[in-house]
Design a protein around this motif. Structure first.
Motif, short mmCIF file in Angstrom:
data_model
loop_
_atom_site.label_atom_id
_atom_site.label_comp_id
_atom_site.label_asym_id
_atom_site.label_seq_id
_atom_site.Cartn_x
_atom_site.Cartn_y
_atom_site.Cartn_z
N VAL A 9 0.99 -1.03 -0.01
CA VAL A 9 -0.14 0.02 -0.01
C VAL A 9 1.10 1.26 0.02
CG1 VAL A 9 -1.61 1.25 1.22
CG2 VAL A 9 -1.84 -1.43 1.02
N ARG A 45 -6.68 -10.12 -4.61
CA ARG A 45 -7.08 -8.74 -4.97
C ARG A 45 -8.02 -8.05 -4.01
NH1 ARG A 45 -4.86 -5.28 -8.10
NH2 ARG A 45 -4.86 -6.78 -9.99
N GLU A 46 -9.08 -8.89 -3.47
CA GLU A 46 -9.53 -8.57 -2.27
C GLU A 46 -8.86 -8.10 -1.10
OE1 GLU A 46 -13.10 -10.15 0.66
OE2 GLU A 46 -12.73 -11.18 -1.07
N GLU A 48 -5.78 -7.08 -1.08
CA GLU A 48 -5.18 -5.76 -1.36
C GLU A 48 -6.15 -4.40 -1.22
OE1 GLU A 48 -2.58 -4.12 -5.00
OE2 GLU A 48 -3.96 -5.27 -5.46
N ARG A 49 -7.39 -4.66 -1.66
CA ARG A 49 -8.36 -3.54 -1.61
C ARG A 49 -8.81 -3.46 -0.18
NH1 ARG A 49 -11.72 -6.51 -6.22
NH2 ARG A 49 -10.82 -5.45 -8.06
N VAL A 52 -5.97 -1.17 1.47
CA VAL A 52 -5.87 0.21 1.01
C VAL A 52 -7.00 0.59 1.89
CG1 VAL A 52 -6.47 1.67 -1.04
CG2 VAL A 52 -4.98 -0.43 -1.27
N ARG A 53 -8.26 0.13 1.98
CA ARG A 53 -9.32 0.80 2.46
C ARG A 53 -8.87 0.92 4.27
NH1 ARG A 53 -12.52 -2.93 -0.47
NH2 ARG A 53 -12.61 -4.26 1.42
#
Length: 64
Positions: A9, A45-46, A48-49, A52-53
């Motif tokens: 991130v 990917r989930e 990673e998201r 970031v959130r």
């Protein structure tokens, strides 16, 4: 398909995710992301998201 991925991130390591029968499990690389430690995600990917959130949410709470 790989069984592990590094999650970054803002060009800094957040953790790694490792695939197993339950999905992708997150292992924090820094104290900033220990709240995600051990959580399962359906994909790298989930994860990673979510990292970031999480980081954006923490940054927003510090500004208040």
């Amino acid at each position: 398909m790989s069984d592990s991925y590094i999650i970054e991130v803002s060009s800094k390591p957040a953790g790694i995710v490792v695939r197993d029968k339950g999905g992708y499990r997150f292992f924090a690389a820094s104290q900033d992301f220990t709240a995600l430690e051990g959580r399962y995600f359906s994909s790298a990917r989930e994860a990673e998201r979510a990292a970031v959130r999480f980081k954006l949410g923490r940054a927003g709470s510090k500004a208040a």
